[in-house]
Design an enzyme around this catalytic site. Structure first.
Site, PDB file in Angstrom:
ATOM      1  N   LEU A 693      45.014  47.801  37.514  1.00 44.01           N
ATOM      2  CA  LEU A 693      44.973  49.338  37.506  1.00 44.01           C
ATOM      3  C   LEU A 693      45.180  49.826  38.738  1.00 44.01           C
ATOM      4  O   LEU A 693      44.716  49.367  39.954  1.00 44.01           O
ATOM      5  CB  LEU A 693      43.732  49.760  36.999  1.00 44.01           C
ATOM      6  CG  LEU A 693      43.290  49.138  35.491  1.00 44.01           C
ATOM      7  CD1 LEU A 693      42.060  49.478  35.221  1.00 44.01           C
ATOM      8  CD2 LEU A 693      44.573  49.582  34.398  1.00 44.01           C
ATOM      9  N   GLU A 694      46.185  50.913  38.778  1.00 47.37           N
ATOM     10  CA  GLU A 694      46.304  51.850  39.964  1.00 47.37           C
ATOM     11  C   GLU A 694      46.055  53.162  39.683  1.00 47.37           C
ATOM     12  O   GLU A 694      46.615  53.832  39.046  1.00 47.37           O
ATOM     13  CB  GLU A 694      47.765  51.605  40.685  1.00 47.37           C
ATOM     14  CG  GLU A 694      48.031  52.325  41.826  1.00 47.37           C
ATOM     15  CD  GLU A 694      49.236  52.637  42.258  1.00 47.37           C
ATOM     16  OE1 GLU A 694      49.647  53.121  43.597  1.00 47.37           O
ATOM     17  OE2 GLU A 694      50.196  51.975  41.528  1.00 47.37           O
ATOM     18  N   LEU A 695      44.754  53.582  40.143  1.00 47.11           N
ATOM     19  CA  LEU A 695      44.037  54.867  39.551  1.00 47.11           C
ATOM     20  C   LEU A 695      44.001  55.782  40.737  1.00 47.11           C
ATOM     21  O   LEU A 695      43.823  55.384  41.964  1.00 47.11           O
ATOM     22  CB  LEU A 695      42.955  54.726  38.679  1.00 47.11           C
ATOM     23  CG  LEU A 695      43.066  53.440  37.723  1.00 47.11           C
ATOM     24  CD1 LEU A 695      41.546  53.148  37.232  1.00 47.11           C
ATOM     25  CD2 LEU A 695      44.059  53.701  36.602  1.00 47.11           C
TER      26      LEU A 695
END
Length: 735
Positions: A693-695
């Site tokens: 995940l890149e949030l």
């Protein structure tokens, strides 16, 4: 001694590979399946006291016989076990002499007398590719497809006088995909899982834990293999029923129809999703409307208005052609071989000779199948040629299409040169005159190497943010489209060429892809500009330029991924060692955002593909066009079908199905924190798939007292200007 005469679900399993008893086994069967069962039972410690198989065919022994003879196991090759219904005494006595405690029948095509079935202490078990209570006949898999069953599988029976009518020991099942064939079901499930189950069944018997479940009789059927005369397809029914009939009869005996007064057999059926491509009409006997010869094959229409596509046609003289070539006049022109290609042709001639050992010499007119070759020899031929001639993407159907040596060499050379690759890719473009060039943009889903409309026919407008105009309508994928894309990616990984490919060849294809992206870099940058609002110079140098560099970088990693060794004990003598082997996960899913569509695609997919995984990607709903153009270039670069699949659509539908899908092994997502939380939860609940995940936020700038404020404002506002103002990004870039 060598004789040279010619729906009950499994409710338990062995909880451990350890067991107390080793059994003395007689194997009665044949084929590669029988060979694998034989080898795995020996690895488990059981003693195979005799192998009973079929006589040699055209001077070639069955694979089971070859493996047993190599190990020194007694092999018996009986042409029959009984005459006029009565057992042959000398055959039965030869069998009894080995002293087996259990008969294992992994692939048995002969009638075995009951005094052989019942002779061992533990009786006999037999594998059969059917799940009860339906389809227990000799062509069980075929009828599973013909009748449109949603489940397929196999059973292991305690054999009786019907072999497969005795009590059930265990069963396993799998889903039937919309375009499954006998071959795909066999390769994906029935073959690998059947071997494991046969070994498990023997272990259960050895431990005294094997059940005997009475077979249900309601719904039982014993349909045999269809005669050719009964296999004519009824075209006055739905497209799905037509498709099921054709794929259920492929390759034996072959569903057929009448075209232009002659019998034509149909092979390679698939349901046609989305719009029907343009083609030349063809009258087909019994059809409600004419078929179409298109670049993808023969399209047949069902009474429900839906369509089926048939890939190959075989005529009464045995000649098979691609259906797309039906109207082609005469034979295709032969290609002149270079000196290097002639040398390779002679190496292939040697491979043919190794397989067709009964043939004195391989002439140009030698026919592969008329010389005694079978389907397993086709697989062997293709694999040996791939090992000898790295980079040639041959398929098993190439052998069926070109059965003589001369014809086959022509096909081989065309594959070697990469000919006919582009004509197989059918694309409907949205065309725009932009930036002093003609920009051609695919707008359909890209699934299993084909551009096609969404299953439900829905579309969504993609908007040019500079003026609010509609660039084109893009396919709006459904859950069914995601399922088809995942199935294609899974097949490409498990049984397609990608999973078996030498890493160096995989790297070569990724280099090809990077080269094609560079050739089309201005077109890609222009598409990125009008679709996402990026400044053109930024799109050209960064979005596209860095994407090309990324693919080149990871292409170089393909044959450099290595494991490690770890010493685990300092005691003497130190002979213990742990090692890791890095292997691809399988099907990976990627969900990318709108702000850097192509670059985010490259960052996530290049490493994924370099490691040998296959891909299902959902671009942002508002910026799907560069991803679809990328799919076109990937196909033209030679990436095999099913390896890359693009499904544009909504995150709530497409992205959620990716998170939930049990066949996806990893999911990468860039986007908001709340959606990331939901994805992580869905991935955990579905099958505990890996997640990256890149949030977070929107790249805020921290301003210090010594900052050049004018420059900072320009940096943060340029992309925003192009997205929200009426100025063209192309104009901004030149301002």
């Amino acid at each position: 001694m060598l004789w040279t005469a010619n729906t009950i679900i499994r409710k338990f399993s062995s909880s451990s590979a350890y067991y107390q008893n080793k059994l003395k086994l007689a194997l009665i069967g044949q084929s590669l399946f029988g060979q694998e069962v034989y080898s795995n039972l020996r690895k488990q410690g059981h003693k195979v006291v005799g192998v009973f198989t079929v006589p040699d065919k055209d001077g070639k022994a069955d694979p089971l016989a070859l493996a047993a003879e190599k190990d020194g196991t007694p092999v018996f090759k009986f042409p029959r076990w009984r005459v006029k219904g009565k057992p042959i005494p000398e055959v039965v006595e030869a069998y009894k002499a080995v002293g087996a405690e259990l008969n294992v029948m992994p692939f048995c095509s002969q009638f075995i007398p009951m005094n052989v079935i019942d002779n061992p202490k533990h009786g006999s078990i037999i594998y059969h590719p059917s799940i009860l209570p339906k389809h227990r006949g000799a062509s069980a898999i075929n009828w599973t497809l013909i009748e449109g069953d949603k489940k397929a599988g196999f059973s292991i029976f305690w054999a009786d006088d019907g072999l497969d009518t005795g009590p059930i020991l265990l069963q396993r099942e799998c889903n039937v995909e919309p375009n499954d064939t006998v071959d795909t079901l066999y390769n994906r499930f029935l073959y690998p899982e059947g071997i494991k189950a046969m070994v498990e069944a023997v272990n259960l018997i050895a431990d005294g834990k094997a059940p005997r479940v009475t077979q249900p009789e309601e719904g039982a059927s014993y349909e045999g293999i269809q005669k050719k005369s009964n296999a004519k397809v009824n075209l006055a029914q739905s497209a799905e029923a037509i498709h099921n009939w054709i794929r259920g009869h492929d390759k034996v005996p072959g569903a057929w129809t009448v075209i232009d007064g002659q019998t034509v057999t149909l092979y390679g059926s698939s349901l046609l999703g989305g719009s029907v491509p343009k083609g030349q009409p063809l009258e087909v006997e019994g059809a409600a409307q004419p078929g179409l010869i298109t670049s993808g094959g023969l399209v047949l229409f069902g009474t429900d208005g839906k369509a089926v596509q048939v890939k190959n046609l075989q005529f009464e003289d045995g000649k098979m052609i691609p259906a797309s070539k039906y109207f082609s006049s005469g034979e295709s022109s032969s290609v002149e071989l270079t000196d290097e290609e002639k040398k390779m042709a002679e190496e292939i001639r040697a491979i043919w000779k190794g397989i067709l050992s009964n043939v004195a010499a391989i002439e140009d007119t030698t026919d592969f199948f008329k010389s005694g070759a079978a389907s397993m020899d086709v697989v062997r031929l293709v694999e040996e040629i791939k090992q000898k001639c790295a980079g040639v993407e041959l398929q098993t159907e190439d052998v069926y299409m070109a059965t003589t040596f001369q014809e086959f060499i022509q096909v081989f050379v065309r594959r070697l040169r990469g000919e006919d690759m582009e004509e197989e890719l059918v694309i409907d473009y949205a065309i725009k005159e932009v930036n002093n060039m003609t920009v051609k943009m695919p707008y359909q889903c890209f699934i299993n190497g084909k551009f096609e409309d969404a299953e439900n026919g829905k579309t969504c407008d993609t908007i040019n943010p500079t003026d609010g105009s509609t660039i084109c309508k893009v396919a709006y994928a459904s859950v069914g489209d995601v399922d088809r894309a995942v199935a294609a990616a899974k097949d490409a990984f498990e049984i397609g060429p990608w999973g078996k490919m030498n890493p160096r060849d995989r790297g070569r294809l990724l280099y090809n892809l990077a080269d094609l992206m560079e050739q089309h870099q201005e077109e890609l940058a222009t598409i990125e500009t009008i679709d996402s609002g990026a400044v053109y110079t930024l799109a050209l140098k960064t979005h596209v330029g860095m994407s090309i560099q990324t693919f080149r970088y990871f292409a170089g990693w393909c044959d450099k991924i290595q494991g490690t060794t770890i010493p685990i004990n300092q005691a003497r003598p130190n002979r213990n060692l742990t090692f890791t082997k890095k292997e691809p996960l399988g099907v990976c899913a990627i969900v990318i955002p709108w702000n850097y569509p192509l670059m985010m695609l490259a960052w996530k997919s290049a490493a994924c593909l370099a490691a040998g995984n296959t891909l299902v990607l959902k671009p942002a709903q508002v910026t799907p066009l560069t991803a679809l153009k990328f799919a076109e270039l990937a196909a033209k670069a030679g990436i095999p079908k099913g390896v890359i699949n693009i499904v544009p659509g909504s995150g709530g539908l497409v992205g959620q199905r990716m998170s939930d899908h049990p066949d996806i092994r990893k999911l990468g997502f860039t986007g908001s924190t709340p959606i990331g939380k939901q994805i992580m939860k869905s991935c955990a609940v579905s099958n505990l798939k890996k997640v990256s995940l890149e949030l977070g936020g929107k790249s805020p700038l921290i301003i210090f007292s010594d900052c050049d404020m004018d420059k900072a404002v320009r940096m943060v506002s340029a992309p925003l200007q192009s997205k929200l103002t009426g100025a063209s990004p192309l104009q901004l870039a030149r301002a």
